[in-house]
Write a protein that holds these residues in place. Structure first.
Motif, PDB file in Angstrom:
ATOM      1  N   VAL A   1     -15.823  34.394  -5.126  1.00  0.00           N
ATOM      2  CA  VAL A   1     -15.328  33.926  -3.825  1.00  0.00           C
ATOM      3  C   VAL A   1     -16.260  34.393  -2.708  1.00  0.00           C
ATOM      4  CG1 VAL A   1     -13.447  34.111  -2.155  1.00  0.00           C
ATOM      5  CG2 VAL A   1     -12.923  33.806  -4.585  1.00  0.00           C
TER       6      VAL A   1
ATOM      7  N   PRO B   1      -4.646  32.929 -14.222  1.00  0.00           N
ATOM      8  CA  PRO B   1      -4.348  33.328 -12.846  1.00  0.00           C
ATOM      9  C   PRO B   1      -2.852  33.630 -12.699  1.00  0.00           C
ATOM     10  CG  PRO B   1      -4.790  30.970 -12.966  1.00  0.00           C
ATOM     11  CD  PRO B   1      -5.017  31.510 -14.336  1.00  0.00           C
TER      12      PRO B   1
ATOM     13  N   VAL C   1      -6.261  38.079  -5.440  1.00  0.00           N
ATOM     14  CA  VAL C   1      -6.428  37.579  -6.808  1.00  0.00           C
ATOM     15  C   VAL C   1      -5.730  38.515  -7.798  1.00  0.00           C
ATOM     16  CG1 VAL C   1      -8.114  37.134  -8.644  1.00  0.00           C
ATOM     17  CG2 VAL C   1      -8.630  36.468  -6.284  1.00  0.00           C
TER      18      VAL C   1
ATOM     19  N   THR D   1      -5.201  38.708 -12.053  1.00  0.00           N
ATOM     20  CA  THR D   1      -5.682  38.110 -13.296  1.00  0.00           C
ATOM     21  C   THR D   1      -4.959  38.704 -14.498  1.00  0.00           C
ATOM     22  OG1 THR D   1      -7.875  37.806 -12.321  1.00  0.00           O
ATOM     23  CG2 THR D   1      -7.723  37.723 -14.724  1.00  0.00           C
TER      24      THR D   1
ATOM     25  N   ASN E   1     -11.110  40.253 -12.816  1.00  0.00           N
ATOM     26  CA  ASN E   1     -10.550  40.083 -11.471  1.00  0.00           C
ATOM     27  C   ASN E   1     -11.611  40.342 -10.397  1.00  0.00           C
ATOM     28  OD1 ASN E   1      -7.597  39.710 -10.377  1.00  0.00           O
ATOM     29  ND2 ASN E   1      -8.527  41.242  -9.028  1.00  0.00           N
TER      30      ASN E   1
ATOM     31  N   VAL F   1      -4.043  31.529  -6.358  1.00  0.00           N
ATOM     32  CA  VAL F   1      -4.532  32.606  -5.504  1.00  0.00           C
ATOM     33  C   VAL F   1      -3.780  32.533  -4.179  1.00  0.00           C
ATOM     34  CG1 VAL F   1      -6.389  31.192  -4.536  1.00  0.00           C
ATOM     35  CG2 VAL F   1      -6.647  33.670  -4.581  1.00  0.00           C
TER      36      VAL F   1
ATOM     37  N   VAL G   1     -14.040  37.499 -10.208  1.00  0.00           N
ATOM     38  CA  VAL G   1     -13.482  36.352  -9.479  1.00  0.00           C
ATOM     39  C   VAL G   1     -13.666  36.543  -7.975  1.00  0.00           C
ATOM     40  CG1 VAL G   1     -11.371  35.103  -8.917  1.00  0.00           C
ATOM     41  CG2 VAL G   1     -11.815  35.764 -11.278  1.00  0.00           C
TER      42      VAL G   1
ATOM     43  N   VAL H   1     -11.198  29.981  -8.014  1.00  0.00           N
ATOM     44  CA  VAL H   1     -10.504  31.072  -8.701  1.00  0.00           C
ATOM     45  C   VAL H   1      -9.912  30.590 -10.016  1.00  0.00           C
ATOM     46  CG1 VAL H   1      -8.496  32.603  -8.577  1.00  0.00           C
ATOM     47  CG2 VAL H   1     -10.016  32.363  -6.593  1.00  0.00           C
TER      48      VAL H   1
ATOM     49  N   THR I   1     -11.420  31.772 -13.739  1.00  0.00           N
ATOM     50  CA  THR I   1     -10.514  32.611 -14.528  1.00  0.00           C
ATOM     51  C   THR I   1     -10.254  32.007 -15.900  1.00  0.00           C
ATOM     52  OG1 THR I   1      -9.428  33.373 -12.486  1.00  0.00           O
ATOM     53  CG2 THR I   1      -8.249  33.725 -14.559  1.00  0.00           C
TER      54      THR I   1
END
Length: 289
Positions: free
Chosen positions: A67, A95, A136, A138, A60, A107, A63, A84, A88
């Motif tokens: 971003v 996700p 986010v 995960t 997570n 997301v 990710v 994302v 993932t």
């Protein structure tokens, strides 16, 4: 059914109950008899479960790091969604937001007066001066981890920058208030005190939550509270702290068309930061940020 002293402990450690959680449960029972709200066994994670959440948290965080590397003025929020989602999946995760109660994306991207649950859209382009929350969650090997960050796009106003910074300070204040055998109300008190000191308001209707085996578990973490009230905090609990701080009044409303996005009622800016945290015997461990 009552557990015998020599029976395997309920936590799954394979130790005898008397040498594992017996003293812990006796302490909880005594506090419950004093009228204190104590957590049920179901929301106390085993070491193996915490390790699973920790691994989900690593993905997570990666990710959100991705971003942070790519978010830029002129990017649309659907591009964030693709980043994302693809990262993932590529790394063995799922996700969690995608299809959760009908949510259409992987997301949440919430901009300016959007408090939370903003839906990515190819027509929503990030502009100079925007502040955006990217949230986010995960799933990895059946375990959930959850975090969000604020991003300032281009040159933002001093007012917007202060709101983003103070909201992060509110999260840090909430974290500092978490301790084993403390109370959940301590977290809300710390967050709200700092927000009000800076002239801001705290959203009450939406807050943090237990997480790990499901997307949302008990307890509900309100970011307004009183010291020494609320659920007892004990080792093994895992939950999010995610204050949503408004520059204006605290009132919010839900988008009637998409059924998800929450906005400030007065149109002022809102910011949010979120961590997943585990309570340990010696303090706390941030599992994803």
């Amino acid at each position: 059914m009552k557990i015998g002293r020599n029976d395997p402990c309920w936590c799954g450690s394979h130790k005898k109950y008397k040498s594992c959680h017996l003293a812990f449960d006796e302490k909880l029972e005594n506090m419950k008899n004093e009228g204190i709200l104590v957590p049920p066994h179901e929301i106390i994670k085993t070491p193996e479960q915490v390790e699973g959440i920790r691994e989900a948290g690593k993905l997570n965080t990666a990710v959100l790091d991705l971003v942070a590397e790519h978010i830029i003025e002129g990017m649309n929020t659907e591009e964030i969604n693709v980043l994302v989602h693809d990262y993932t999946i590529k790394h063995g995760g799922i996700p969690a937001p995608l299809h959760y109660k009908g949510f259409p994306k992987s997301v949440c991207t919430s901009i300016n007066d959007e408090v939370c649950h903003g839906i990515p859209d190819k027509n929503r382009v990030l502009k100079n001066g925007d502040i955006v929350n990217v949230d986010v969650t995960t799933i990895l090997n059946g375990y959930y981890a959850d975090a969000s960050r604020m991003f300032c796009i281009g040159e933002v106003s001093s007012e917007a920058k202060k709101l983003v910074d103070v909201t992060k300070e509110c999260l840090d204040a909430g974290l500092a208030a978490v301790k084993a055998w403390g109370y959940l109300g301590d977290v809300g008190y710390a967050v709200n005190t700092l927000a009000q000191k800076n002239g801001y308001s705290v959203v009450e209707e939406i807050g943090g939550h237990g997480v790990g085996l499901k997307f949302h578990e008990e307890p509900y973490v309100c970011h307004i509270g009183k010291k020494n009230t609320g659920m007892l905090l004990v080792p093994g609990m895992v939950f999010t702290i995610e204050p949503m701080i408004n520059a204006g009044k605290r009132e919010v409303y839900q988008d009637a068309q998409n059924g998800w996005t929450i906005y400030t009622q007065d149109g002022t800016l809102s910011a949010q930061w979120e961590y997943t945290v585990a309570i340990t015997e010696n303090g706390i461990e941030v599992l994803t940020k």
